[in-house]
Every structure is written in structure tokens, then in C-alpha cells.
Write an enzyme that holds these catalytic residues in place. Structure first.
Site, mmCIF file in Angstrom:
data_model
loop_
_atom_site.group_PDB
_atom_site.id
_atom_site.type_symbol
_atom_site.label_atom_id
_atom_site.label_comp_id
_atom_site.label_asym_id
_atom_site.label_seq_id
_atom_site.Cartn_x
_atom_site.Cartn_y
_atom_site.Cartn_z
ATOM 1 N N ASN A 11 0.873 -1.180 0.000
ATOM 2 C CA ASN A 11 0.000 0.000 0.000
ATOM 3 C C ASN A 11 0.904 1.222 0.000
ATOM 4 O O ASN A 11 1.519 1.535 1.018
ATOM 5 C CB ASN A 11 -0.884 -0.044 1.264
ATOM 6 C CG ASN A 11 -1.652 1.250 1.494
ATOM 7 O OD1 ASN A 11 -1.744 2.095 0.604
ATOM 8 N ND2 ASN A 11 -2.199 1.398 2.696
ATOM 9 N N LYS A 13 0.069 4.268 -0.240
ATOM 10 C CA LYS A 13 -0.553 5.470 0.359
ATOM 11 C C LYS A 13 -0.320 6.678 -0.569
ATOM 12 O O LYS A 13 -0.310 6.502 -1.787
ATOM 13 C CB LYS A 13 -0.025 5.684 1.774
ATOM 14 C CG LYS A 13 -0.114 4.405 2.610
ATOM 15 C CD LYS A 13 0.161 4.590 4.058
ATOM 16 C CE LYS A 13 0.028 3.235 4.757
ATOM 17 N NZ LYS A 13 0.188 3.336 6.202
ATOM 18 N N HIS A 98 -9.261 1.251 5.106
ATOM 19 C CA HIS A 98 -7.971 1.403 5.792
ATOM 20 C C HIS A 98 -8.167 2.355 6.974
ATOM 21 O O HIS A 98 -8.953 3.293 6.905
ATOM 22 C CB HIS A 98 -6.923 1.952 4.818
ATOM 23 C CG HIS A 98 -5.548 1.933 5.396
ATOM 24 N ND1 HIS A 98 -5.109 2.898 6.271
ATOM 25 C CD2 HIS A 98 -4.523 1.053 5.253
ATOM 26 C CE1 HIS A 98 -3.864 2.607 6.632
ATOM 27 N NE2 HIS A 98 -3.493 1.493 6.040
ATOM 28 N N GLU A 100 -6.533 4.740 7.991
ATOM 29 C CA GLU A 100 -6.326 6.161 7.669
ATOM 30 C C GLU A 100 -7.556 6.756 7.004
ATOM 31 O O GLU A 100 -7.867 7.933 7.200
ATOM 32 C CB GLU A 100 -5.060 6.309 6.799
ATOM 33 C CG GLU A 100 -3.806 6.073 7.632
ATOM 34 C CD GLU A 100 -2.620 5.513 6.872
ATOM 35 O OE1 GLU A 100 -2.593 5.574 5.633
ATOM 36 O OE2 GLU A 100 -1.699 4.999 7.551
ATOM 37 N N GLU A 168 -5.002 -4.866 10.770
ATOM 38 C CA GLU A 168 -3.934 -3.883 10.942
ATOM 39 C C GLU A 168 -4.175 -3.103 12.234
ATOM 40 O O GLU A 168 -4.986 -2.168 12.250
ATOM 41 C CB GLU A 168 -3.924 -2.897 9.774
ATOM 42 C CG GLU A 168 -3.707 -3.538 8.422
ATOM 43 C CD GLU A 168 -3.148 -2.536 7.423
ATOM 44 O OE1 GLU A 168 -2.038 -2.754 6.954
ATOM 45 O OE2 GLU A 168 -3.810 -1.529 7.155
ATOM 46 N N GLY A 174 3.012 2.207 10.648
ATOM 47 C CA GLY A 174 3.995 3.278 10.491
ATOM 48 C C GLY A 174 4.786 3.588 11.746
ATOM 49 O O GLY A 174 5.493 4.594 11.802
ATOM 50 N N SER A 213 3.772 -2.231 10.140
ATOM 51 C CA SER A 213 5.217 -2.322 10.347
ATOM 52 C C SER A 213 5.812 -3.672 9.951
ATOM 53 O O SER A 213 6.744 -4.153 10.596
ATOM 54 C CB SER A 213 5.574 -1.964 11.792
ATOM 55 O OG SER A 213 5.248 -0.610 12.056
HETATM 56 P P1 PGA Z 1 3.206 0.242 7.482
HETATM 57 O O1 PGA Z 1 1.707 0.478 6.951
HETATM 58 O O2 PGA Z 1 3.701 -1.033 6.880
HETATM 59 O O3 PGA Z 1 3.973 1.441 6.986
HETATM 60 O O4 PGA Z 1 3.133 0.170 8.979
HETATM 61 C C1 PGA Z 1 0.825 -0.596 6.825
HETATM 62 C C2 PGA Z 1 -0.502 -0.139 6.278
HETATM 63 O O5 PGA Z 1 -0.985 0.932 6.665
HETATM 64 O O6 PGA Z 1 -1.118 -0.836 5.450
#
Ligand code: PGA
Length: 253
Positions: A11, A13, A98, A100, A168, A174, A213
Site C-alpha cells: 500500500n 498510500k 484502511h 487512515e 492492521e 507506520g 510495520s
Molecule cells: P506500514 O503500513 O507497513 O507502513 O506500517 C501498513 C498499512 O498501513 O497498510
């Protein structure tokens, strides 16, 4: 029933420009060696790059997906993208719900479900995201929160070929933090139980990704956990080398 083939999904983003096709070229060059036959590979770039990346990946081991879609087919929704438009651009998957999007755009479970239904209508595989916040985990609410999200966000027509679920934990995204393998096993086991309850034996074939992560150095441990059928990767998917290293850690099934 045999275990589902792992899906290694990136992803991107709000990252990536036309020049980032270098990373896609590198993934295409390394895909067979890293994952050929063992895992399915997917990159979800920003919408501006879906058509271009889908064109260069056509017929390869790498699928391309979107990061969000609107529930409707078309209409007066400035700035939104329909699942049908993603499909038209060459996408095969779309991420919905997601954390976010849930946080930045106030998306409810009902909205996420409507988006997942749109994905199915358009012939895309929906990757439905769920996960608890740090506060919810500390309060011992993780399983309840995830169960509510799973119940409210999945279409009735959920099936192994049409829906993937990504667990997640919001606090792991992140941050460089990850749950323990035992914590991941607990949540994935509970989601599997819920899927069997609702969808019967088909629930065993629905892929459950872990996200938050995931990096080359923790991928093998996380991908080996029971009921983990792949990973959803943010930061580490931006570099072909890291993405391929994670794909190479996918177990043979
Ligand atoms: P990350 O993000 O691997 O940077 O922690 C995962 C995600 O939001 O799908």
C-alpha cells in the site's frame, strides 16, 4: 481444505510519482525469483499511477490495485473514484476501510461495506481493513472491536475469491511496533472463527493479511503465524528490494 496462497500486498498510500515506475520494473524483474508460485503479489499505488502501472504489469506475477473507491458507479462526487473506474484502469484489487480512511474521512463500517460491495460489483477483489487503536487494546477491547468491524464491514457475498481481510492494529501502522506472534494468532484465529460462523467452510479460504510495520526482518515470523495468509505493507513496499524480501519470506503452502 488447503490453506490459501499468501498474498503480499503493498500500500503506497500518498507516495509515488511517474518516476516510481522504476520500483515496479524492479519488482517485475525480481517477482519470479522472490515469490513465483508461492505467493500472489500486489501493489496499490496512488490513483494517478494505477493505469500506468497496470499497463506495465499486465500478464505478469504482479497485480495492481486501488486504495479506496466510492460506493456508486458514477455521478456527482468530485474527487472520488468508482470501483468500475479502477477496474477500467487495470486494477484487480481495491483496499477499503484502511484505518487512515476511517480516521481521516470518518468512514463507518457501513460505508466500508458499501465500498466493498462496489468492489465486488465491479469485479475487483476487496481488501477490507480492520484493527484496534492503542487505547482499545489497552482496554482489552481488541477482539470486540475487530469482531464489530468484521461483522459490519463485510458484504454478504464475501467469498475466498472476492474478499481479503487485513488485520492492521492502528498503533502498529507506520510506528515500527508490531504485536507479538501470539497476539496476531489470537486476533486472526478469532476472525477465522467469525468467518466460519458466517460463511461456513468458505470462511477457511478467505485470506487474512496482517499489516502494520511489516519489514524484511520480521516478515518470516509474522507470515508463519497460524491464519496469517499474507501481509499488507506500507512503508516497506515503497522499495522493490524490501517488498521482494518480504515476498521471499512467504511460506510454501
Ligand atoms: P506500514 O503500513 O507497513 O507502513 O506500517 C501498513 C498499512 O498501513 O497498510
Amino acid at each position: 481444505m488447503s490453506l490459501p496462497k499468501p498474498l503480499i500486498a503493498g500500500n503506497w498510500k500518498m507516495n509515488g510519482l511517474l518516476a516510481s515506475r522504476n520500483e515496479i520494473d524492479a519488482i517485475l524483474a525480481g517477482a519470479a525469483a522472490a515469490a513465483g508460485g508461492r505467493a500472489d503479489l500486489l501493489i496499490c499505488p496512488p490513483a494517478t499511477l494505477v493505469a500506468g502501472f497496470a499497463a506495465i504489469s499486465a500478464g505478469s506475477l504482479l497485480a495492481i490495485g486501488g486504495q479506496d473507491c466510492h460506493p456508486k458507479v458514477s455521478g456527482a462526487h468530485t474527487g472520488d473514484i468508482a470501483a468500475e473506474q479502477l477496474r477500467d484502469a487495470g486494477a484487480a484489487f481495491v483496499i477499503v476501510g484502511h484505518s487512515e480512511r476511517r480516521a481521516d474521512h470518518g468512514e463507518s463500517d457501513a460505508m466500508v461495506r458499501a465500498k466493498a460491495e462496489a468492489a465486488l460489483r465491479a469485479g475487483l477483489v476487496a481488501i477490507v481493513c480492520v484493527g484496534e487503536t492503542r487505547t482499545e487494546r489497552d482496554a482489552g477491547e481488541t477482539l470486540n472491536v475487530v469482531a464489530t468491524q468484521v461483522a459490519g464491514s463485510l458484504p454478504e457475498a464475501t467469498a475466498p475469491q472476492t474478499v481479503v481481510i487485513a488485520y492492521e492494529p492502528v498503533w502498529a501502522i507506520g510506528t515500527g511496533l508490531t504485536p507479538t506472534a501470539a497476539d496476531v494468532a489470537e486476533v486472526h484465529g478469532e476472525i477465522r472463527r467469525l468467518l466460519r460462523d458466517r460463511f461456513g467452510p468458505a470462511g477457511d479460504g478467505i485470506r487474512l493479511l496482517y499489516g502494520g510495520s511489516v519489514k524484511p526482518d520480521n516478515a518470516a515470523e509474522l507470515l508463519a503465524v497460524a491464519n496469517v495468509d499474507g501481509a499488507l505493507i506500507g512503508g516497506a513496499s515503497l522499495k522493490a528490494k524490501d517488498f521482494l524480501a518480504i515476498a521471499a519470506a512467504a511460506p510454501q503452502r
